[in-house]
Design a protein around this motif. Structure first.
Motif, PDB file in Angstrom:
ATOM      1  N   SER A   1       0.806  -1.224   0.000  1.00 15.68           N
ATOM      2  CA  SER A   1       0.000   0.000   0.000  1.00 15.68           C
ATOM      3  C   SER A   1       0.840   1.276   0.000  1.00 15.68           C
ATOM      4  N   GLN A   2       2.150   1.147   0.159  1.00 16.61           N
ATOM      5  CA  GLN A   2       3.010   2.331   0.272  1.00 16.61           C
ATOM      6  C   GLN A   2       3.951   2.517  -0.914  1.00 16.61           C
ATOM      7  N   ARG A   3       3.715   1.777  -1.982  1.00 18.40           N
ATOM      8  CA  ARG A   3       4.583   1.876  -3.155  1.00 18.40           C
ATOM      9  C   ARG A   3       4.251   3.123  -3.966  1.00 18.40           C
ATOM     10  N   ARG A   4       5.218   3.500  -4.811  1.00 23.91           N
ATOM     11  CA  ARG A   4       5.090   4.652  -5.707  1.00 23.91           C
ATOM     12  C   ARG A   4       4.959   5.967  -4.930  1.00 23.91           C
ATOM     13  N   LYS A   5       5.600   6.008  -3.771  1.00 24.00           N
ATOM     14  CA  LYS A   5       5.604   7.220  -2.954  1.00 24.00           C
ATOM     15  C   LYS A   5       7.025   7.691  -2.670  1.00 24.00           C
ATOM     16  N   GLY A   6       8.026   7.044  -3.303  1.00 19.79           N
ATOM     17  CA  GLY A   6       9.415   7.439  -3.106  1.00 19.79           C
ATOM     18  C   GLY A   6      10.134   6.708  -1.983  1.00 19.79           C
ATOM     19  N   TYR A   7       9.434   5.789  -1.302  1.00 17.36           N
ATOM     20  CA  TYR A   7      10.053   5.104  -0.171  1.00 17.36           C
ATOM     21  C   TYR A   7      11.201   4.181  -0.598  1.00 17.36           C
ATOM     22  N   ALA A   8      11.073   3.502  -1.731  1.00 16.52           N
ATOM     23  CA  ALA A   8      12.133   2.570  -2.149  1.00 16.52           C
ATOM     24  C   ALA A   8      13.450   3.307  -2.364  1.00 16.52           C
ATOM     25  N   SER A   9      13.397   4.425  -3.043  1.00 14.17           N
ATOM     26  CA  SER A   9      14.614   5.185  -3.307  1.00 14.17           C
ATOM     27  C   SER A   9      15.236   5.698  -2.010  1.00 14.17           C
ATOM     28  N   LEU A  10      14.397   6.217  -1.126  1.00  8.06           N
ATOM     29  CA  LEU A  10      14.893   6.693   0.169  1.00  8.06           C
ATOM     30  C   LEU A  10      15.466   5.538   0.987  1.00  8.06           C
ATOM     31  N   LEU A  11      14.776   4.410   0.980  1.00  5.21           N
ATOM     32  CA  LEU A  11      15.238   3.231   1.716  1.00  5.21           C
ATOM     33  C   LEU A  11      16.613   2.787   1.218  1.00  5.21           C
ATOM     34  N   LEU A  12      16.769   2.681  -0.094  1.00  4.15           N
ATOM     35  CA  LEU A  12      18.063   2.265  -0.634  1.00  4.15           C
ATOM     36  C   LEU A  12      19.138   3.295  -0.294  1.00  4.15           C
ATOM     37  N   SER A  13      18.821   4.561  -0.383  1.00  2.76           N
ATOM     38  CA  SER A  13      19.784   5.613  -0.027  1.00  2.76           C
ATOM     39  C   SER A  13      20.234   5.477   1.426  1.00  2.76           C
ATOM     40  N   LEU A  14      19.295   5.269   2.337  1.00  2.00           N
ATOM     41  CA  LEU A  14      19.641   5.105   3.753  1.00  2.00           C
ATOM     42  C   LEU A  14      20.413   3.805   3.988  1.00  2.00           C
ATOM     43  N   ALA A  15      20.058   2.753   3.263  1.00  2.00           N
ATOM     44  CA  ALA A  15      20.791   1.483   3.385  1.00  2.00           C
ATOM     45  C   ALA A  15      22.235   1.653   2.924  1.00  2.00           C
TER      46      ALA A  15
END
Length: 176
Positions: free
Chosen positions: A108-122
């Motif tokens: 339900s939280q996809r396509r909101k920029g979370y994946a890119s931010l998550l990878l950046s923080l990882a």
């Protein structure tokens, strides 16, 4: 006051939120990524113990495994929106088709920029592990994940075909 979006280490404090995250993913019928999220969390203390059970070289009991650490991405409302599993080093299987970082965002939280931010923080976490470059992979055809990897500096190296015929695209990210 709401907190900002951030990575947190797994904790008993997030039990209800994590179970909601897990159950949403199970209901979706999709493959769960990263692999650690597949584990049923209903005995939450055991699940937390499992997540910390192989986070250093001295804890590894199976020679086919490498040390790994899991983090959860919390949004402004302290909801778990994603998870990431970081492998501290690679073995041959991870070189072929697993990489250093596996991550996934709750449906339900996809396509909101979370994946890119998550990878950046990882990637910031991998720097603390003294890695100079990391391998990140995605299935061929997963254009969203591929764009996320490239946006975070991923350079395509090659494809690997798994035994079941699935093709994995391999990207290296140089850390500065």
């Amino acid at each position: 006051m709401q907190a900002s979006i951030r990575l947190v280490k797994p904790s008993l404090d997030y039990r209800d939120e994590y179970i909601s995250f897990y159950e949403e993913w199970k209901r979706s019928g999709e493959n769960i990524v990263p692999w650690v999220v597949e584990r049923e969390p209903y005995d939450f203390p055991s699940m937390i113990e499992f997540l910390y059970s192989q986070d250093s070289e001295e804890k590894i009991m199976n020679e086919n495994w490498v040390p790994h650490s899991t983090y959860w991405l919390l949004n402004e409302a302290d909801s778990i929106v994603a998870a990431v599993n970081i492998r501290h080093k690679l073995n041959q299987k991870l070189i072929n088709n697993g990489g250093h970082i596996g991550y996934g965002v709750r449906p339900s939280q996809r396509r909101k920029g979370y994946a890119s931010l998550l990878l950046s923080l990882a990637l910031l976490q991998t720097k603390t592990m003294e890695l100079s470059r990391v391998l990140v992979v995605c299935d061929k055809g997963n254009t969203g994940s591929e764009r996320t990897i490239i946006k975070n500096g991923g350079k395509f190296e090659s494809e690997f075909t798994e035994e079941n015929g699935n093709v994995v695209r391999r990207f290296w990210i140089e850390l500065e």
